[in-house]
Design an enzyme around this catalytic site. Sequence first.
Site, PDB file in Angstrom:
ATOM      1  N   GLU A   1      10.767  -7.987  -3.364  1.00 58.95           N
ATOM      2  CA  GLU A   1      11.264  -6.926  -2.756  1.00 58.95           C
ATOM      3  C   GLU A   1      10.744  -6.850  -1.506  1.00 58.95           C
ATOM      4  O   GLU A   1       9.519  -6.598  -1.278  1.00 58.95           O
ATOM      5  CB  GLU A   1      10.646  -5.931  -3.626  1.00 58.95           C
ATOM      6  CG  GLU A   1      11.298  -5.736  -5.092  1.00 58.95           C
ATOM      7  CD  GLU A   1      12.704  -5.526  -5.043  1.00 58.95           C
ATOM      8  OE1 GLU A   1      13.285  -5.031  -4.103  1.00 58.95           O
ATOM      9  OE2 GLU A   1      13.301  -5.614  -6.174  1.00 58.95           O
ATOM     10  N   LEU A   2      11.453  -7.167  -0.251  1.00 62.65           N
ATOM     11  CA  LEU A   2      10.864  -7.367   0.975  1.00 62.65           C
ATOM     12  C   LEU A   2      11.359  -6.044   1.813  1.00 62.65           C
ATOM     13  O   LEU A   2      11.627  -5.039   1.753  1.00 62.65           O
ATOM     14  CB  LEU A   2      11.381  -8.541   1.689  1.00 62.65           C
ATOM     15  CG  LEU A   2      10.969  -9.960   0.398  1.00 62.65           C
ATOM     16  CD1 LEU A   2      11.572 -11.144   1.061  1.00 62.65           C
ATOM     17  CD2 LEU A   2       9.516  -9.952   0.329  1.00 62.65           C
TER      18      LEU A   2
ATOM     19  N   CYS B   1      10.417   1.224   2.392  1.00 62.30           N
ATOM     20  CA  CYS B   1      11.098   0.309   2.736  1.00 62.30           C
ATOM     21  C   CYS B   1      12.737   0.771   2.464  1.00 62.30           C
ATOM     22  O   CYS B   1      13.561   0.073   3.341  1.00 62.30           O
ATOM     23  CB  CYS B   1      11.153  -0.967   1.656  1.00 62.30           C
ATOM     24  SG  CYS B   1      11.242  -0.391   0.061  1.00 62.30           S
TER      25      CYS B   1
ATOM     26  N   TRP C   1       0.799  -1.326  -0.055  1.00 63.16           N
ATOM     27  CA  TRP C   1      -0.179   0.240  -0.116  1.00 63.16           C
ATOM     28  C   TRP C   1       0.826   1.391   0.039  1.00 63.16           C
ATOM     29  O   TRP C   1       0.274   2.455  -0.130  1.00 63.16           O
ATOM     30  CB  TRP C   1      -0.927  -0.086   0.950  1.00 63.16           C
ATOM     31  CG  TRP C   1      -0.185  -0.309   2.436  1.00 63.16           C
ATOM     32  CD1 TRP C   1      -0.124  -1.682   3.315  1.00 63.16           C
ATOM     33  CD2 TRP C   1       0.608   0.607   3.218  1.00 63.16           C
ATOM     34  NE1 TRP C   1       0.583  -1.439   4.346  1.00 63.16           N
ATOM     35  CE2 TRP C   1       1.246  -0.101   4.468  1.00 63.16           C
ATOM     36  CE3 TRP C   1       0.975   1.974   3.100  1.00 63.16           C
ATOM     37  CZ2 TRP C   1       1.859   0.153   5.425  1.00 63.16           C
ATOM     38  CZ3 TRP C   1       1.967   2.531   3.984  1.00 63.16           C
ATOM     39  CH2 TRP C   1       2.515   1.609   5.255  1.00 63.16           C
ATOM     40  N   ASN C   2       1.967   1.017  -0.012  1.00 66.88           N
ATOM     41  CA  ASN C   2       2.794   2.366   0.423  1.00 66.88           C
ATOM     42  C   ASN C   2       3.188   3.131  -0.886  1.00 66.88           C
ATOM     43  O   ASN C   2       3.584   4.435  -0.686  1.00 66.88           O
ATOM     44  CB  ASN C   2       4.079   2.140   1.440  1.00 66.88           C
ATOM     45  CG  ASN C   2       5.029   0.947   0.776  1.00 66.88           C
ATOM     46  OD1 ASN C   2       4.934   0.502  -0.358  1.00 66.88           O
ATOM     47  ND2 ASN C   2       6.407   1.480   1.211  1.00 66.88           N
TER      48      ASN C   2
ATOM     49  N   GLY D   1       6.523  -6.394  -0.407  1.00 68.95           N
ATOM     50  CA  GLY D   1       5.996  -6.378   0.464  1.00 68.95           C
ATOM     51  C   GLY D   1       6.776  -6.774   2.147  1.00 68.95           C
ATOM     52  O   GLY D   1       7.736  -6.602   1.768  1.00 68.95           O
ATOM     53  N   SER D   2       6.000  -7.320   2.902  1.00 71.07           N
ATOM     54  CA  SER D   2       6.856  -7.821   4.038  1.00 71.07           C
ATOM     55  C   SER D   2       7.509  -8.871   3.761  1.00 71.07           C
ATOM     56  O   SER D   2       7.226  -9.724   2.913  1.00 71.07           O
ATOM     57  CB  SER D   2       5.775  -7.864   5.508  1.00 71.07           C
ATOM     58  OG  SER D   2       4.969  -8.871   4.786  1.00 71.07           O
TER      59      SER D   2
ATOM     60  N   LYS E   1      -2.449  -8.070  -8.046  1.00 73.75           N
ATOM     61  CA  LYS E   1      -3.148  -7.919  -6.762  1.00 73.75           C
ATOM     62  C   LYS E   1      -2.536  -6.848  -6.016  1.00 73.75           C
ATOM     63  O   LYS E   1      -1.573  -7.030  -5.218  1.00 73.75           O
ATOM     64  CB  LYS E   1      -3.148  -9.179  -5.961  1.00 73.75           C
ATOM     65  CG  LYS E   1      -4.657  -9.450  -4.959  1.00 73.75           C
ATOM     66  CD  LYS E   1      -4.107 -10.045  -3.728  1.00 73.75           C
ATOM     67  CE  LYS E   1      -3.343  -9.229  -2.818  1.00 73.75           C
ATOM     68  NZ  LYS E   1      -4.086  -7.781  -2.075  1.00 73.75           N
TER      69      LYS E   1
ATOM     70  N   GLU F   1      11.137  -2.128  11.458  1.00 74.58           N
ATOM     71  CA  GLU F   1      10.919  -1.026  10.592  1.00 74.58           C
ATOM     72  C   GLU F   1       9.973   0.040  11.096  1.00 74.58           C
ATOM     73  O   GLU F   1       8.915  -0.560  11.335  1.00 74.58           O
ATOM     74  CB  GLU F   1      10.187  -1.523   9.137  1.00 74.58           C
ATOM     75  CG  GLU F   1      11.168  -2.126   8.178  1.00 74.58           C
ATOM     76  CD  GLU F   1      10.451  -2.422   6.999  1.00 74.58           C
ATOM     77  OE1 GLU F   1       9.460  -3.159   6.940  1.00 74.58           O
ATOM     78  OE2 GLU F   1      10.540  -1.894   5.740  1.00 74.58           O
TER      79      GLU F   1
HETATM   80  P1  NAD Z   1       2.307  -7.001   3.423  1.00 76.25           P
HETATM   81  O1  NAD Z   1       3.364  -7.914   2.891  1.00 76.25           O
HETATM   82  O2  NAD Z   1       1.374  -6.893   4.364  1.00 76.25           O
HETATM   83  O3  NAD Z   1       1.310  -6.895   2.118  1.00 76.25           O
HETATM   84  C1  NAD Z   1       1.973  -6.900   0.739  1.00 76.25           C
HETATM   85  C2  NAD Z   1       0.979  -7.445  -0.236  1.00 76.25           C
HETATM   86  O4  NAD Z   1       0.720  -8.897   0.141  1.00 76.25           O
HETATM   87  C3  NAD Z   1      -0.538  -6.857  -0.169  1.00 76.25           C
HETATM   88  O5  NAD Z   1      -1.094  -6.867  -1.487  1.00 76.25           O
HETATM   89  C4  NAD Z   1      -1.214  -7.917   0.630  1.00 76.25           C
HETATM   90  O6  NAD Z   1      -2.714  -7.844   0.473  1.00 76.25           O
HETATM   91  C5  NAD Z   1      -0.641  -9.143   0.093  1.00 76.25           C
HETATM   92  N1  NAD Z   1      -0.686 -10.304   1.086  1.00 76.25           N
HETATM   93  C6  NAD Z   1      -0.731 -10.203   2.423  1.00 76.25           C
HETATM   94  N2  NAD Z   1      -0.773 -11.438   3.116  1.00 76.25           N
HETATM   95  C7  NAD Z   1      -0.760 -12.347   1.808  1.00 76.25           C
HETATM   96  C8  NAD Z   1      -0.646 -13.604   1.740  1.00 76.25           C
HETATM   97  N3  NAD Z   1      -0.735 -14.537   2.555  1.00 76.25           N
HETATM   98  N4  NAD Z   1      -0.460 -14.422   0.417  1.00 76.25           N
HETATM   99  C9  NAD Z   1      -0.463 -13.580  -0.712  1.00 76.25           C
HETATM  100  N5  NAD Z   1      -0.606 -12.180  -0.462  1.00 76.25           N
HETATM  101  C10 NAD Z   1      -0.504 -11.727   0.707  1.00 76.25           C
HETATM  102  O7  NAD Z   1       3.184  -5.590   3.108  1.00 76.25           O
HETATM  103  P2  NAD Z   1       2.473  -4.108   3.341  1.00 76.25           P
HETATM  104  O8  NAD Z   1       2.374  -3.791   4.731  1.00 76.25           O
HETATM  105  O9  NAD Z   1       1.321  -3.822   2.260  1.00 76.25           O
HETATM  106  O10 NAD Z   1       3.566  -3.252   3.147  1.00 76.25           O
HETATM  107  C11 NAD Z   1       4.685  -2.817   3.859  1.00 76.25           C
HETATM  108  C12 NAD Z   1       5.927  -3.954   3.537  1.00 76.25           C
HETATM  109  O11 NAD Z   1       6.605  -3.657   2.349  1.00 76.25           O
HETATM  110  C13 NAD Z   1       7.071  -3.143   4.621  1.00 76.25           C
HETATM  111  O12 NAD Z   1       7.578  -4.386   5.062  1.00 76.25           O
HETATM  112  C14 NAD Z   1       8.032  -2.597   3.140  1.00 76.25           C
HETATM  113  O13 NAD Z   1       9.480  -2.821   3.692  1.00 76.25           O
HETATM  114  C15 NAD Z   1       7.845  -3.580   2.142  1.00 76.25           C
HETATM  115  N6  NAD Z   1       8.093  -2.913   1.139  1.00 76.25           N
HETATM  116  C16 NAD Z   1       9.126  -3.286   0.316  1.00 76.25           C
HETATM  117  C17 NAD Z   1       9.791  -2.551  -0.576  1.00 76.25           C
HETATM  118  C18 NAD Z   1      10.695  -3.109  -1.556  1.00 76.25           C
HETATM  119  O14 NAD Z   1      10.743  -2.673  -2.735  1.00 76.25           O
HETATM  120  N7  NAD Z   1      11.619  -3.696  -1.002  1.00 76.25           N
HETATM  121  C19 NAD Z   1       8.858  -1.530  -1.321  1.00 76.25           C
HETATM  122  C20 NAD Z   1       7.684  -1.281  -0.722  1.00 76.25           C
HETATM  123  C21 NAD Z   1       7.425  -1.909   0.567  1.00 76.25           C
END
Ligand code: NAD
Length: 478
Positions: free
Chosen positions: A251-252, A285, A151-152, A229-230, A175, A382
């Site tokens: 990309e975590l 991130c 979402w960020n 994401g995370s 998604k 974080e």
């Molecule tokens: P998140 O991992 O909670 O969610 C990311 C995406 O995954 C969302 O679309 C979510 O709906 C989906 N998701 C959640 N659970 C899932 C599952 N079990 N199976 C499949 N999909 C699932 O992360 P967030 O809270 O949306 O974003 C913040 C995190 O993203 C932070 O840790 C940040 O560091 C990371 N991030 C990394 C980068 C990078 O490029 N390295 C860039 C932006 C954000």
Amino acid sequence: MTGFLNKLYISGSWRGASDGATFEVMNPADETVLTRVASGTVEDAMACLDAAESALADWAARSPRERGEVLRRAFELFNDRIEDIARLITLENGKAGADAMGEAKYAGEFFRWYAEEAVRAEGYLGLAPATGARILVHQKPAGIAVLVTPWNYPAAMGTRKIAPALAAGCPVVIKPASETPLTMLALMPILEEAGVPPGVVNVLPSRSSGAVVGAMLADSRVRVVSFTGSTEVGRKLLHAAADNVVNPAMELGGNAPFIVCKDASIESAAEGLMVAKMRNLGEACTAANRIYVHEDIEKPFIECFTHKMAALKMGNGLEDGVDVGPLVNAETRDKVDHFVRDAVEKGAEVYLGGVRPNGPGFFYPPTVLVNVPDTADCINDEIFGPVAAIQKFRDEDEIIARANATEYGLVAYLYTRDMARGMKLSEQLEFGMIGLNRGLVSDPAAPFGGVKQSGLGREGGKEGLREFQETQYIATEW
Ligand code: NAD
């Protein structure tokens, strides 16, 4: 409320979820509901894959130039509507106008960069040393890609994946995050007008992320999963990808150190920290998380930086002059509040901010903490908010070891006037990206990504295209 595209986008048409379910998308500035969005089901996920499968052969067979020109038109149309896109980003994510416009420009640039990369097909012809047989190597589209975004950065995290996938010849199912699906949906008319055929890009918002993504990864038609994401969710997707041996691009999370050496320019390091910490409100991130300042310059540095932080105006991101909008949701705001309280309990001092305002809206003010102990939660996790946690250091060897003492390895920042020292220390930092006298590393032309628990693969640059390609080697005798 009307005016938002809020359905699933499959094979070029808009439809509700197969079971009629929807979920709310909220404005974090005032906690009102912007709209309800269709919540895709496993059945809808399969419809997305059917659409992508039907589109695959034609899209993969288009000439690189043709795919490049579609992307170029997407870049132009995106820029024509950039004000609307930035406004939508602020509405659903909360970030201030300048941050939203910064994101929108960055997001659009991926279409331009990959329009140009689409035609730089790489391959080579070699000779087998023993036999003289020909070794012909070329790149093919990897196949259907599943993209999952956070979402960020509601626009940029999507375009950073969609543009290289399309350049390589891969149809996608994206998604978007449930907090911010509207921007990605709003991109679809632009892609349609640019000439992206039905089925090449499908959007599947869903409240049941685990179920729909899991079902797609269990389908042998999917060849790539690209996730941002995370680390926690990334690990789950890596497990799921293993069963079908799907190519992962991950990309975590990050935990970026920001090191200010004794000889750094205080003004430019403080300016760089403003970018590394406050861009996107700290919800990045890449955000500076652990700030290490040499003890000889600690006082003037903190003074200079705090002065800049104090000048920021907090408010609804849609209003002029606002620098700091609300955080995305109550959970993120509460987590930031916890980090500050925890650090203070463990001995940190608050130089600025540190008090959570009353709602409505998920606001948290720019905050400066000094003398933060290594045991504070904000040093080990974080922060994802506008809180600068400052620590001091004495010797350089010690600081490199401290900076590397994390499971993450996305980005590190380093300020020094001595470039030889800067290069030497950069090489010792165990991070995929280094900001050497720069507070911003993201660039569509550069390989973005981390090492250790921060991910696998790269986005942007030449490397980003390779995530969506397979190498084929043809052994031949002429
Ligand atoms: P998140 O991992 O909670 O969610 C990311 C995406 O995954 C969302 O679309 C979510 O709906 C989906 N998701 C959640 N659970 C899932 C599952 N079990 N199976 C499949 N999909 C699932 O992360 P967030 O809270 O949306 O974003 C913040 C995190 O993203 C932070 O840790 C940040 O560091 C990371 N991030 C990394 C980068 C990078 O490029 N390295 C860039 C932006 C954000």
